[in-house]
Design a protein around this motif. Sequence first.
Motif, PDB file in Angstrom:
ATOM      1  N   ASP A 251      -1.527   0.094  10.623  1.00  0.00           N
ATOM      2  CA  ASP A 251      -2.301  -0.775  11.523  1.00  0.00           C
ATOM      3  C   ASP A 251      -2.827   0.015  12.723  1.00  0.00           C
ATOM      4  N   ASP A 252      -1.966   0.852  13.304  1.00  0.00           N
ATOM      5  CA  ASP A 252      -2.387   1.687  14.438  1.00  0.00           C
ATOM      6  C   ASP A 252      -3.496   2.644  14.025  1.00  0.00           C
ATOM      7  N   TYR A 253      -3.360   3.236  12.842  1.00  0.00           N
ATOM      8  CA  TYR A 253      -4.374   4.161  12.325  1.00  0.00           C
ATOM      9  C   TYR A 253      -5.710   3.428  12.141  1.00  0.00           C
ATOM     10  N   ASN A 254      -5.660   2.230  11.567  1.00  0.00           N
ATOM     11  CA  ASN A 254      -6.879   1.436  11.369  1.00  0.00           C
ATOM     12  C   ASN A 254      -7.591   1.170  12.689  1.00  0.00           C
ATOM     13  N   LYS A 255      -6.841   0.776  13.713  1.00  0.00           N
ATOM     14  CA  LYS A 255      -7.433   0.495  15.029  1.00  0.00           C
ATOM     15  C   LYS A 255      -8.037   1.752  15.640  1.00  0.00           C
ATOM     16  N   LEU A 256      -7.310   2.851  15.554  1.00  0.00           N
ATOM     17  CA  LEU A 256      -7.747   4.112  16.162  1.00  0.00           C
ATOM     18  C   LEU A 256      -8.992   4.676  15.486  1.00  0.00           C
ATOM     19  N   HIS A 257      -9.086   4.527  14.158  1.00  0.00           N
ATOM     20  CA  HIS A 257     -10.181   5.138  13.393  1.00  0.00           C
ATOM     21  C   HIS A 257     -11.189   4.118  12.854  1.00  0.00           C
ATOM     22  N   ASN A 258     -11.056   2.859  13.276  1.00  0.00           N
ATOM     23  CA  ASN A 258     -11.963   1.796  12.841  1.00  0.00           C
ATOM     24  C   ASN A 258     -12.075   1.743  11.312  1.00  0.00           C
ATOM     25  N   ARG A 259     -10.915   1.704  10.663  1.00  0.00           N
ATOM     26  CA  ARG A 259     -10.854   1.645   9.198  1.00  0.00           C
ATOM     27  C   ARG A 259     -10.294   0.300   8.769  1.00  0.00           C
ATOM     28  N   LYS A 260     -10.456  -0.016   7.487  1.00  0.00           N
ATOM     29  CA  LYS A 260      -9.892  -1.232   6.902  1.00  0.00           C
ATOM     30  C   LYS A 260      -9.061  -0.833   5.690  1.00  0.00           C
ATOM     31  N   LEU A 261      -7.932  -0.206   5.963  1.00  0.00           N
ATOM     32  CA  LEU A 261      -7.007   0.227   4.920  1.00  0.00           C
ATOM     33  C   LEU A 261      -5.894  -0.798   4.812  1.00  0.00           C
ATOM     34  N   VAL A 262      -5.541  -1.145   3.575  1.00  0.00           N
ATOM     35  CA  VAL A 262      -4.492  -2.122   3.322  1.00  0.00           C
ATOM     36  C   VAL A 262      -3.398  -1.432   2.511  1.00  0.00           C
TER      37      VAL A 262
ATOM     38  N   ASP B  31      -8.790   1.000   0.320  1.00  0.00           N
ATOM     39  CA  ASP B  31      -9.818   1.172   1.340  1.00  0.00           C
ATOM     40  C   ASP B  31     -10.844   0.064   1.164  1.00  0.00           C
ATOM     41  N   MET B  32     -10.789  -0.952   2.025  1.00  0.00           N
ATOM     42  CA  MET B  32     -11.651  -2.130   1.900  1.00  0.00           C
ATOM     43  C   MET B  32     -13.109  -1.811   2.228  1.00  0.00           C
ATOM     44  N   ASP B  33     -13.361  -0.689   2.881  1.00  0.00           N
ATOM     45  CA  ASP B  33     -14.739  -0.254   3.150  1.00  0.00           C
ATOM     46  C   ASP B  33     -15.322   0.511   1.966  1.00  0.00           C
ATOM     47  N   ASP B  34     -14.485   0.763   0.951  1.00  0.00           N
ATOM     48  CA  ASP B  34     -14.913   1.526  -0.217  1.00  0.00           C
ATOM     49  C   ASP B  34     -14.565   0.743  -1.494  1.00  0.00           C
ATOM     50  N   GLY B  35     -14.835  -0.562  -1.485  1.00  0.00           N
ATOM     51  CA  GLY B  35     -14.611  -1.380  -2.683  1.00  0.00           C
ATOM     52  C   GLY B  35     -13.167  -1.477  -3.110  1.00  0.00           C
ATOM     53  N   ALA B  36     -12.234  -1.429  -2.168  1.00  0.00           N
ATOM     54  CA  ALA B  36     -10.792  -1.498  -2.430  1.00  0.00           C
ATOM     55  C   ALA B  36     -10.292  -0.313  -3.262  1.00  0.00           C
ATOM     56  N   ALA B  37     -10.980   0.837  -3.129  1.00  0.00           N
ATOM     57  CA  ALA B  37     -10.548   2.043  -3.849  1.00  0.00           C
ATOM     58  C   ALA B  37      -9.174   2.478  -3.361  1.00  0.00           C
ATOM     59  N   LEU B  38      -8.328   2.893  -4.310  1.00  0.00           N
ATOM     60  CA  LEU B  38      -7.002   3.394  -3.945  1.00  0.00           C
ATOM     61  C   LEU B  38      -7.120   4.803  -3.392  1.00  0.00           C
ATOM     62  N   LYS B  39      -6.470   5.045  -2.267  1.00  0.00           N
ATOM     63  CA  LYS B  39      -6.432   6.366  -1.640  1.00  0.00           C
ATOM     64  C   LYS B  39      -4.996   6.676  -1.280  1.00  0.00           C
ATOM     65  N   THR B  40      -4.693   7.962  -1.203  1.00  0.00           N
ATOM     66  CA  THR B  40      -3.335   8.397  -0.909  1.00  0.00           C
ATOM     67  C   THR B  40      -3.247   8.896   0.524  1.00  0.00           C
ATOM     68  N   PHE B  41      -2.276   8.349   1.254  1.00  0.00           N
ATOM     69  CA  PHE B  41      -2.021   8.746   2.639  1.00  0.00           C
ATOM     70  C   PHE B  41      -0.586   9.226   2.772  1.00  0.00           C
ATOM     71  N   GLN B  42      -0.302   9.883   3.880  1.00  0.00           N
ATOM     72  CA  GLN B  42       1.042  10.377   4.152  1.00  0.00           C
ATOM     73  C   GLN B  42       1.366  10.135   5.624  1.00  0.00           C
TER      74      GLN B  42
END
Length: 196
Positions: free
Chosen positions: A125-136, A163-174
């Motif tokens: 959530d913090d990352y989304n706010k900081l980088h203006n992303r919509k990751l779930v 990634d909701m900005d990319d058609g709900a594509a799955l991405k890997t984070f750490q």
Amino acid sequence: MAMTDPSPTLTPAKRVECEVVTHPDEPPKRLHQSLSEDVGSDSDIDALFESGVTRVVEVEEEESDGEVPDDLKNSEDYKKYLQLITESDGYDCGSFDFPYFDYIIAPATQTHIDRNSVYVSPALDDYNKLHNRKLVFDSIEKMNLQFAPCCYNKYFVTFKVKDMDDGAALKTFQCSFMTFINGPTIEQFREKPTQP
């Protein structure tokens, strides 16, 4: 890339045993805390009490406890382990059957994963706010745990997000975080680097 030992460089430390009361109806939990000789001041002890410690007792430290055995240091498996954790920043540690030593990074048990995966969503959530992303958050791929000889453990978590900005594509984070008596501290949060 040079291989590095996972043990941080520490000043000589004195070990204290702490009693922590987490709930008034439960018996105190015993923890160990290392205080560096130059930091083991009254303010350092005060900080322990502020975090819930109710009693501090100094204990004798054995010199050989937790050290990597010499025969293991010279083994090919240990060299591969060091290479893996160095190249991945701790997110990949292999599955070696090493004896316990301080600061070892190993795959977390399912219990650790269940208990500590809750810290990933607030960091996301913090990352989304900081980088203006919509990751779930989607799922934990793996979690490694670094065992420390004091009042914290460090976790290295690899997980999937949509990634909701990319058609709900799955991405890997750490992300990596340390858990202390008074809660977690996020150290790193990133999209998983691509392998060269």
